[in-house]
Motif scaffolding. Structure first.
Motif, short mmCIF file in Angstrom:
data_model
loop_
_atom_site.label_atom_id
_atom_site.label_comp_id
_atom_site.label_asym_id
_atom_site.label_seq_id
_atom_site.Cartn_x
_atom_site.Cartn_y
_atom_site.Cartn_z
N LEU A 75 0.83 -1.20 0.00
CA LEU A 75 0.00 0.00 0.00
C LEU A 75 0.86 1.25 0.00
O LEU A 75 1.85 1.34 0.74
N THR A 76 0.50 2.22 -0.83
CA THR A 76 1.19 3.51 -0.81
C THR A 76 0.79 4.25 0.46
O THR A 76 -0.18 3.89 1.13
N ARG A 120 -0.56 7.11 0.59
CA ARG A 120 -1.90 7.66 0.37
C ARG A 120 -2.96 6.56 0.57
O ARG A 120 -4.02 6.79 1.14
N GLU A 121 -2.65 5.37 0.08
CA GLU A 121 -3.58 4.25 0.28
C GLU A 121 -3.73 3.91 1.76
O GLU A 121 -4.81 3.56 2.23
N THR A 174 -7.30 4.22 3.70
CA THR A 174 -7.90 3.06 4.37
C THR A 174 -7.88 3.20 5.89
O THR A 174 -8.62 2.50 6.58
N TRP A 230 -10.69 12.71 -3.05
CA TRP A 230 -10.27 11.34 -3.32
C TRP A 230 -11.22 10.78 -4.39
O TRP A 230 -12.45 10.87 -4.24
N GLU A 260 -9.44 5.56 -6.73
CA GLU A 260 -8.32 5.38 -5.80
C GLU A 260 -8.76 4.84 -4.45
O GLU A 260 -8.08 4.02 -3.84
N THR A 286 -9.53 1.14 -5.07
CA THR A 286 -8.26 0.42 -5.23
C THR A 286 -7.57 0.21 -3.88
O THR A 286 -7.11 -0.89 -3.56
N ALA A 287 -7.54 1.27 -3.09
CA ALA A 287 -6.87 1.19 -1.79
C ALA A 287 -7.53 0.13 -0.91
O ALA A 287 -6.86 -0.74 -0.34
N LYS A 316 -7.01 -3.46 -2.34
CA LYS A 316 -5.68 -4.01 -2.05
C LYS A 316 -5.60 -4.47 -0.59
O LYS A 316 -5.13 -5.56 -0.29
N ARG A 317 -6.12 -3.62 0.29
CA ARG A 317 -6.04 -3.97 1.72
C ARG A 317 -6.93 -5.19 2.02
O ARG A 317 -6.58 -6.03 2.86
#
Lengths: 580, 580
Positions: free
Chosen positions: B60-61, B63-64, B68, B85, B89, B92-93, B96-97
């Motif tokens: 995770l970036t 920002r991500e 989250t 936001w 994005e 996506t965040a 991914k989490r």
């Protein structure tokens, strides 16, 4: 006129004697509970219309006639609240008229004059002392179907085996009526099992239609229907699981409301098939005016019945809904008209009543589209399978205790008309031979029911494409039965009402017109859909219906009680303003 | 960690192979649906707490991580609505989490990244074009328990026999979520049958508690519980028939709401025992904040779900109820505290959590009285008899199609702990040997149920004598289980939650504290009420619970969703302000 089931019977076997003796004793007690000075000389047995007996019999004073002829319940309450009319005189007037009615149409069960008058006197005292009414129904006598338990009284509900069982408490409805200041003053007759659109049982006998005593007043709240039509009560409370407040209203020329499941509190009242929660019986008011219907619903909801009955939804009286804010403020409504459900073509008077209503609504600035019935047969089969999913076990158990027979017909001669065509979806029997379902089988019926309700809801919502109002139809107008009040034993079809129980829609009934043999000529024969449809067609005999009223249903969506009352008022105003 | 039920099995007989092969294929498809670049190096199997894996794994970036970690759903929605936001994005965040979470606690079922991102992109486009959000949940990714059908996806719900059955339409909840602008983005794991307070089935395997992977996340909405605790979703939707959104919330340190029957639309979602209408499963939100709970309930009610689901009551979001006008405007509330229901004495950490909450509420100006449990055992027996009135027929039928075994325990070693004392009201078996009830027998249970609900309502109303506020208690506070999240296979008691399903009360769960082995020392033994009570006492081992969260229930009356959310906010504010 088979008012008393006991006297007209053949000598019977020993066990039969026993239940008959119990029933006869109860019936005698009922007779003894009538003040002797209120007994009238009965009109001749062949007198058909008895509506004028109260004014003719000489028992009522002119003031009592004035009081009991006031059909606007709000006006009656205003006079009670101001003290212009005392509760004792109003209760006395209605009690006398109720007892007169009973002597010609056999509409009552429990009669308790002293108790009611004592209550009325208390209320008069309260008003005198406090200068204001005790509640929104201050001093108003209210009649109750023989299900609403009252502490110290029996609730026989037409079962011999329930005779002698005295209630230890009031049901929640009665508790709330007391809080509102009402005077519960009589209880009214029902059919055995409550599962008939007529009113006859082995304890209290048969209730007759005061417009024409050869006809049924309908049922199961037929005691209420007949009593209120005789103006023996300003406001009554019935129950409805398949049309039981609507059929009597339509057959007796009065008003009623079938609310949604549990909107009004059933807790503590007796019932048939208690515990059957799939398609719930509901409590509904019956009155000689929509004013009575509205007053009752608002009064009970204002008492927050959900604080006493765990099944009542937390939905207070909704004034914006009554103002029809979700229905264009009542201007330019669009109605769905369904004269024929596609299963049972109604007899000619219903077509005329529907046509009159249509014209009146159009003249009042509303629009009308055809309502297309959707899957009514499928819903019927599902619904009826649920009603009798226990194969009548709960009914048989009530009979077993005393060997009272389970009635298989409401016909005076107990003649069972055989209807054995497999294509015929409807039978006159209370208990259908489906067998006793298992829980799993019942759950499968529930799945089907939910799906059918969803399809019907989508069907209703889909009318938004056709109404021109930007809304789906605001209400449906349809018959309450495919015929006017039929001869005793002939009301075999409740599907015009039961469909709305299955779907849980809110329905008002209002009087529209009377059968006119000159206008209501037989239709040419159509292609019969089933034996029942054929029987309805062939049994039409306008002469037997003379003077018989016709009411129609106004159907709103679920939990639209306030809106349906308001829309029924609109329909009534339109009919009154209409030249026809 | 028995994440995959397939790989860990012995070689099996031929029919057994068949269902295992079907399940294994589905599990492989699930693995294939994860973008390869989102696969992480798994932490060691013996790592207990995996909450920090998302921040440590490097996927995770920053920002991500920021996105989250935002637990205030209203704040998240504000950023989505302003375009600060984008939905792509944010989706996506969280995706991914969620996928990271899945790799450590096995919480997901259906994974459909492309579809969700395409939907998010559409919403971003809408915002760009129209300059305003499409609805109240604009752009928000929402996770759904594996019951909520979506067109084009399977809904396996833990049954091998449902694999491959692709839904032809969205359930009503999903329809409404789309209308609100949400992005349904993953579906989450459940136990076979849904009738367990854990989360394990023969298709997707077992879900683990991210606070301590040796412990269960609870169930049946345990996939949601674990996912949201990992911050893999800002808002999830579960269902609850006996505690299924509340047990995972309490065990996973998140918030949830169990609304009253049908308040939120179930139409079209799959379920166990569909058609069982006696004690209905309800839809409930789960989130990392009460903000998420409130946003969800209000958004769905504002969509008028009764226009799409015929069972939903016509009750819009009630802002005065949320403002607590019926509860003294939220000032000087009186709470009923019940730490022990008299059947199953909770373990020590629950006592401390209750005591903390009591002190916090008193410090905040509220008062507390003891809540006396009334007939909890009678209600339990009635309720459990209803759940299994079909003797598990509906469950066995799902198994029969593939010979998948009906699990009789959630224990990793499938060890059935025998609890055969007749005085012991609770068993671990899903299916109790009551036999398959007839409709009449079920209706008798309903009568008893109604009576018990009436008694409990009167009991609640009766507290008006003791509160000092002029009102009955405003809410009850009690444990959500008699222990913190137990070891896998050990969550055998759901009675602290199921009592409220049986009574249809509205319940929120909120996190209160964590187990502290130093503070939470074992109680001296008490007189054990039954084997279960004894087992709960004897199995207390504070060291196994280290770091394990404890949540409590806030119980309001029926259809008090708005008030219960507001009262939970008050409890939370009090806890945050409290020194302990």
């Amino acid at each position: 006129m088979d008012v008393d089931p006991v006297s007209s019977q053949e000598p019977a076997a020993e066990t039969e004697e026993k239940w008959r003796a119990i029933a006869a004793e109860k019936k005698q007690k009922q007779l003894d509970s009538i003040p002797k000075e209120w007994l009238i000389t009965p009109p001749p047995e062949d007198r058909i219309n008895v509506l004028d007996v109260p004014s003719e019999c000489g028992l009522l004073t002119s003031r009592e006639m004035e009081i009991t002829n006031e059909v606007d319940v709000a006006a009656l309450l205003a006079k009670l609240a101001s003290g212009e009319w005392s509760s004792v005189e109003v209760t006395t007037a209605f009690y006398k008229r109720a007892v007169i009615a009973h002597q010609v149409v056999n509409c009552l069960t429990e009669i308790f004059v002293e108790r009611a008058l004592a209550r009325a006197a208390e209320l008069d005292e309260y008003l005198k002392t406090n200068g204001k009414p005790i509640g929104p129904l201050h001093g108003l006598p209210i009649s109750l179907k023989d299900q609403f338990t009252m502490k110290g009284l029996e609730t026989v509900m037409g079962w011999v085996s329930w005779i002698g069982k005295v209630s230890e408490s009031d049901c929640v409805l009665v508790e709330l009526l007391y809080q509102c200041g009402a005077v519960p003053f009589v209880r009214t007759n029902v059919p055995q099992t409550l599962f008939w659109g007529e009113t006859h049982n082995s304890v209290f006998g048969r209730t007759l239609n005061p417009h024409n005593r050869n006809l049924t007043p309908g049922g199961s709240s037929g005691g209420e229907g007949a009593l209120i039509a005789m103006r023996g009560s300003p406001l009554g409370v019935g129950t409805d699981i398949g049309g039981s407040v609507r059929i009597p209203a339509a057959f007796c020329n009065i008003y009623s409301l079938r609310p949604s499941y549990e909107r009004l509190p059933y807790q503590g009242a007796r019932n048939t098939g208690e515990g059957q929660e799939s398609i719930s019986s509901t409590i509904g008011p019956m009155s000689n005016s929509l004013s009575g219907i509205k007053v009752f619903v608002k009064a009970i909801l204002d008492m927050k019945p959900w604080l006493k009955d765990p099944l009542v939804p937390k939905m207070p009286w909704n004034e914006p809904a009554y103002q029809l804010v979700e229905h264009g403020n009542g201007v330019g409504l669009c109605f769905g008209f369904m004269v024929d459900d596609g299963l049972f073509k109604p007899q000619p008077p219903l077509y005329r009543a529907m046509e009159m209503t249509k014209k009146a609504l159009i003249a009042a600035g509303h629009t009308v589209i055809e309502w297309e019935p959707k899957k009514h047969l499928e819903i019927f089969i599902n619904c009826n399978s649920i009603y009798f999913a226990d194969d009548g076990e709960n009914l048989r158990r009530e009979c077993e205790a005393t060997d009272e027979p389970l009635l298989q017909t409401m016909h005076p001669e107990e003649l069972l008309v055989e209807l054995d065509d497999a294509s015929m979806p409807y039978e006159r029997h209370v208990v259908r031979d489906l067998g006793h379902l298992t829980t799993y089988e019942l759950w499968e019926l529930h799945k089907e029911k939910r799906q059918l309700r969803k399809e019907y809801l989508d069907h209703w919502m889909g009318t938004v494409e056709r109404t021109g109002t930007g809304r789906p139809v605001d209400a449906i107008i349809c018959p309450a039965a495919p015929y006017p009040a039929p001869l005793h034993g002939h009301n075999r079809n409740a599907w015009y009402t039961t469909i709305w129980n299955a779907l849980d829609y809110t329905v008002a009934v209002l009087p529209v017109t009377y059968v006119d043999p000159k206008l209501d000529v037989q239709h040419p024969p159509h292609k019969f859909r089933n034996h029942e449809d054929q029987w309805i067609y062939e049994s039409y005999d306008p002469s037997s219906y003379e003077g018989c009223p016709i009411g129609l249903q106004v159907v709103g969506q679920r939990q639209e009680e306030e809106a349906v009352i308001a829309i029924a008022e609109i329909v009534e105003r339109a009919l009154k303003a209409s030249p026809s």
